[in-house]
Design a protein around this motif. Structure first.
Motif, mmCIF file in Angstrom:
data_model
loop_
_atom_site.group_PDB
_atom_site.id
_atom_site.type_symbol
_atom_site.label_atom_id
_atom_site.label_comp_id
_atom_site.label_asym_id
_atom_site.label_seq_id
_atom_site.Cartn_x
_atom_site.Cartn_y
_atom_site.Cartn_z
ATOM 1 N N LEU B 263 0.834 -1.206 0.000
ATOM 2 C CA LEU B 263 0.000 0.000 0.000
ATOM 3 C C LEU B 263 0.876 1.266 0.000
ATOM 4 N N LEU B 264 1.909 1.248 0.835
ATOM 5 C CA LEU B 264 2.818 2.389 0.907
ATOM 6 C C LEU B 264 3.527 2.579 -0.432
ATOM 7 N N LEU B 265 3.921 1.464 -1.035
ATOM 8 C CA LEU B 265 4.603 1.520 -2.324
ATOM 9 C C LEU B 265 3.690 2.117 -3.393
ATOM 10 N N VAL B 266 2.414 1.696 -3.378
ATOM 11 C CA VAL B 266 1.445 2.223 -4.333
ATOM 12 C C VAL B 266 1.301 3.730 -4.138
ATOM 13 N N LEU B 267 1.270 4.139 -2.871
ATOM 14 C CA LEU B 267 1.157 5.564 -2.544
ATOM 15 C C LEU B 267 2.335 6.336 -3.133
ATOM 16 N N VAL B 268 3.546 5.774 -2.964
ATOM 17 C CA VAL B 268 4.754 6.416 -3.487
ATOM 18 C C VAL B 268 4.684 6.496 -5.017
ATOM 19 N N LEU B 269 4.279 5.391 -5.654
ATOM 20 C CA LEU B 269 4.218 5.362 -7.111
ATOM 21 C C LEU B 269 3.187 6.364 -7.634
ATOM 22 N N LEU B 270 2.025 6.421 -6.968
ATOM 23 C CA LEU B 270 0.979 7.365 -7.374
ATOM 24 C C LEU B 270 1.476 8.804 -7.274
#
Lengths: 347, 289
Positions: B263-270
């Motif tokens: 989830l954190l990674l997705v947040l960073v990518l977004l």
């Protein structure tokens, strides 16, 4: 060059041959002062007596290390030191060998402390400590008074973990120590404890996460009233900090020793546990750290000097108002309790 | 030389540079992508090692995840705004002084960056705690009667984070401002633009790329901050990183912890994608203007 080669071959040969001479076991401890105390008082002398060699590994999170070793099939430790709730949890997940009570004397444990997978060997109390500068000589006499923010308006520091705190919350509402888990087992019991903690929340200035941090907070006067472990409170006091503590209504937890599932030296590991927890060795542990042995015989015959005895949570005079933390309850309800606790913290 | 030969030469050159970058690429592949792939896999496994999406169901239905997400965004957003408020005027001042003085001041700005984050965070604890230097000074000056709650809360965490991120923000902004052709500023001034007007219409738009780079660094970096909220937050500031730690240490739930990591990674990518889109938009704007 050739000489060095020959020497190193010799060294390897000696190293390879030595297990024939003496069996080598590995013990995993928490390290620090506690680890040193266990080495000096318990497994060091026991290894000498049994004529085996013991290697020490240290892990701050023993459960995680155990789980990693057993699930990956690379078990490198033979005896591991765990907190009793973690020990019960590890047993439930099939990570431990059953304790062999034909090698270890089952009578060496007091009633109620028996455990099939993780042998309890030392105990500590979660206690109330206070800053003697701001709270003075008239500290709260009970957890009920600890909750009384009008009479004691100072700031509080509690551990950021439901363990021991929900028991304390119920004690503060006047639940008798012997009734705590009966109440917690009832439908509304957990909610009652969490709600009680929420009442105190506005007066909590720090939720601490490590024992060392709780000692720092007590020593620096960051909070006036601190819930911490008796060993930590005692070190702050002994170091000349303006702090004192009381065993009134303490929650007593135990640490235990276990053998990981698949250990190559299972029987030797059981023998080591039996030897290192002999009464005189458990008593000697208290020379190094204020954590009392479980074995009732360790308290007999003056094995523990009187001035050390009064520092132990399990000593007569300290233990009467205590709750013994129930590992089984925590295995069954730990996740629910921690989740409810976290939700309370983040509300 | 023929055009074909030029082309071949260019290709050879590209291959050469690629071969130079190969060790780094392999390192990134093994040291960054493999663990991420492992976490991704772990997030879809239950305790018995069977495929499941329950971990995601569990974290997405928990209010704790959303409050942690809110705290993470609030921390990163406020840190970014404070870095802008403090950093842009600082970069502007540096860019308008001589290079010699600017370089010396830059060393002072960089100095904290060379100190371990742990040391700096505990340093703030010494300064900000109840009987710390700041409170002692305020009280002895008679400005406050009782110690102020400066640390073990959101504001204390923010102070530590802004202190860590400010140099990383100032550097690209300063570089972009240095690059502005001073003749353009002089031209604006000669046309009667006042100082503020000049900053607003010339300097800030021309250094937008640098400000965007700085913002990207600050925002994405702070999304994963752990030590600062753990030490200065006093248990009351719980972003995603702390949630992951608790899920591992208190709940021993590797599946959910991995799902939170994803989830954190997705947040960073977004966030990264959003900022890159903005950059692309900015570049297109300048090219057509």
């Amino acid at each position: 060059m050739k000489r060095i080669l020959r020497l190193s071959v010799a060294a390897i040969a000696i190293a390879a041959a030595s297990p024939l001479a003496a069996q080598t076991l590995t013990i995993t401890t928490a390290g620090g002062d506690y680890g040193t105390a266990m080495k000096e008082a318990m497994w060091g002398p026991a290894a000498a007596e049994l004529g085996i060699e013991v290697r020490e590994e240290t892990q701050s999170d023993g459960f995680a290390a155990l789980k990693m070793q057993v699930t990956s099939g690379a078990v490198t430790t033979d005896v591991i030191h765990l907190g009793s709730p973690e020990g019960a949890q590890a047993a439930a997940q099939g990570l431990l060998e059953p304790i062999d009570y034909s090698i270890i004397d089952p009578k060496s444990l007091p009633a109620g402390a028996e455990s099939a997978y993780c042998y309890p060997f030392s105990s500590y109390g979660t206690v109330m400590a206070w800053n003697t500068k701001t709270i003075g000589e008239k500290p709260p006499a009970s957890w009920a008074e600890f909750w009384d923010v009008k009479a004691f308006p100072g700031t509080r520091a509690l551990r950021a973990n439901a363990q021991d705190l929900i028991e304390i919350a119920l004690l503060s509402e006047g639940v008798a120590p012997s009734e705590v888990y009966t109440v917690l087992d009832s439908a509304e019991g957990l909610k009652r404890a969490i709600d009680r903690l929420e009442v105190l929340k506005p007066n909590v200035s720090v939720w601490w996460t490590s024992g060392a941090q709780s000692a720092q907070i007590l020593k620096d006067g960051e909070a006036d009233l601190v819930v911490t472990w008796n060993g930590r409170a005692e070190s702050v006091k002994a170091d000349g900090g303006a702090a004192n503590y009381s065993f009134k209504g303490s929650v007593i937890g135990t640490d235990c020793l276990a053998v990981p599932k698949g250990s190559a030296n299972k029987d030797a590991a059981m023998k080591l546990i039996a030897a290192m927890t002999k009464p005189e060795r458990g008593a000697k542990l208290t020379n190094y750290i204020a954590y009392g042995p479980l074995n009732p015989k360790a308290y007999e015959g003056g094995l523990i000097p009187a001035e050390r005895l009064q520092l132990l949570a399990t000593a007569p005079g300290n233990v009467e108002t205590s709750v013994f933390s129930k590992a089984d309850w925590w295995v069954k309800n730990g996740d629910a309790a921690q989740a409810a606790f976290d939700e309370m913290m983040n509300r | 030389m023929s055009a074909a030969a030029y082309l071949q030469d260019a290709r050879r050159e590209r291959r050469f540079y690629l071969s130079l970058a190969l060790p780094a690429l392999v390192l990134v592949g093994f040291a960054a992508l493999l663990p991420v792939a492992w976490i991704l896999r772990q997030s879809f496994l239950d305790l018995g090692g069977n495929f499941t999406t329950a971990n995601y169901g569990k974290i997405l239905s928990s209010g704790l995840t959303w409050s942690a997400l809110g705290t993470t965004l609030a921390l990163s957003g406020t840190t970014l705004v404070l870095c802008m408020i403090l950093g842009i005027p600082l970069a502007l001042t540096l860019a308008s002084t001589s290079t010699r003085i600017a370089n010396r001041v830059l060393i002072l700005i960089m100095l904290p960056l060379w100190t371990s984050i742990l040391v700096r965070t505990y340093g703030w604890l010494v300064l900000l705690r109840k009987d710390g230097l700041v409170n002692a000074a305020l009280q002895s000056l008679g400005l406050t009667d009782a110690p102020l709650p400066l640390v073990y809360n959101f504001n204390g965490t923010l102070i530590g984070m802004v202190h860590y991120m400010l140099p990383l923000f100032v550097l690209p902004v300063y570089a972009a401002m240095r690059d502005i052709d001073s003749n353009i500023i002089r031209a604006a001034a000669s046309m009667g633009a006042g100082l503020w007007h000049c900053v607003r219409t010339v300097i800030l738009p021309l250094s937008a790329g640098g400000i965007l780079s700085g913002s990207t660094i600050v925002f994405i970096y702070t999304l994963g901050f752990f030590i600062t909220p753990a030490v200065l937050g006093g248990g009351k500031v719980n972003p995603i990183s702390i949630r992951i730690d608790r899920t591992l240490s208190t709940f021993q739930d590797w599946g959910s912890a991995s799902a939170l990591g994803v989830l954190l990674l997705v947040l960073v990518l977004l966030t990264g994608a959003m900022l890159f889109a903005t950059r692309w938009f900015l570049n297109r704007g300048t090219r057509h203007a």
